[in-house]
Design a protein around this motif. Sequence first.
Motif, short mmCIF file in Angstrom:
data_model
loop_
_atom_site.label_atom_id
_atom_site.label_comp_id
_atom_site.label_asym_id
_atom_site.label_seq_id
_atom_site.Cartn_x
_atom_site.Cartn_y
_atom_site.Cartn_z
N LEU A 79 80.22 -16.52 -35.39
CA LEU A 79 81.13 -15.40 -35.63
C LEU A 79 82.52 -15.89 -36.04
O LEU A 79 83.15 -15.31 -36.94
N TYR A 82 82.30 -17.18 -39.61
CA TYR A 82 82.10 -16.11 -40.59
C TYR A 82 83.35 -15.27 -40.78
O TYR A 82 83.65 -14.83 -41.90
N THR A 83 84.09 -15.02 -39.71
CA THR A 83 85.24 -14.11 -39.80
C THR A 83 86.54 -14.79 -40.16
O THR A 83 87.40 -14.19 -40.84
N VAL A 84 86.74 -16.04 -39.74
CA VAL A 84 88.04 -16.68 -39.91
C VAL A 84 87.95 -18.01 -40.64
O VAL A 84 88.62 -18.23 -41.66
#
Length: 306
Positions: A79, A82-84
């Motif tokens: 996560l 993927y996000t940062v």
Amino acid sequence: MNGILVLEQLLNSLQFGLMLFLLAAGLTLVFGIMDMINLAHGSLYMIGAYLVATVAGASGSFWIGLAGGIAATALVGVLLEYTVIRHLYRRDHLSQVLGTFAILLMANEGVRMIWGAQPVPMAMPAELSGPVELLPGFTYPAYRLFIIGVGLAVALLLYVLVTRTRMGMQVRAGASNREMAQAMGADVRRLFTVLFAAGAGLCAVAGGMLGPLLAVQVGMGESILILAFVVIVIGGIGSIRGALLGALLVGLVDTAGRTVVPLLFGMLMGPSAAASAGPAVASILIYVLMAAVLFWKPQGLFPAHG
């Protein structure tokens, strides 16, 4: 210093070095292949330790806690990537340092809000809580021997994965030339996600294994992150073999320094000097080792590039 003490300290240095290797292996792959300076790596070690402690406390089993914590931390790594993190790949190193340092600060505050400021207790498995007699008159904690065994097993598994599998071939190709690996058909984006998740899982292994020996508390990842960076600089950025050797060297020098230096200070300058200056000098030795290696081989002992 008798032979029993020397053997005990050698085992301590092996155990500490292998735990450093678990952290440094993921960090050197992320740094060497992604060209990504990830200061949040220590935060994954901290989060992994907290998740292992939480699952173990809820289930009443250390083994369930270790397995659940590793899986959950790997998911956190996916996560986070993927996000940062993937948005920082093409940025310069200053942006990566600032971005991942911000993640580190937010992770510390998030852990404090969820688990509180006090350390979380974590008990070792009952079947490994006693000593094991290795030699007549010499016993060693069974749990520390278990840590050594896990570290060696993970090192062997990583060696096989990196040198004997297709993904390992892509990892080695990416460490040498990322653009050429992508041109030859390697799915670099998927490879990056898998590597980041694997690095997070290794952090959870280290955090969960060291949790019963050290305090599971906020900020526990910062000091060990510095040592992990020292390890990959000594071993060579992007090299699993270098990370293993560097971790073992750092573990040996750190453990020997904290044992031998206070003894020498005590004999030469008295107990007060041994208590005050001895630990400080011992903590400097690993950086002296790093400087000596870089003077001799500026790219580390086993650099992956070139």
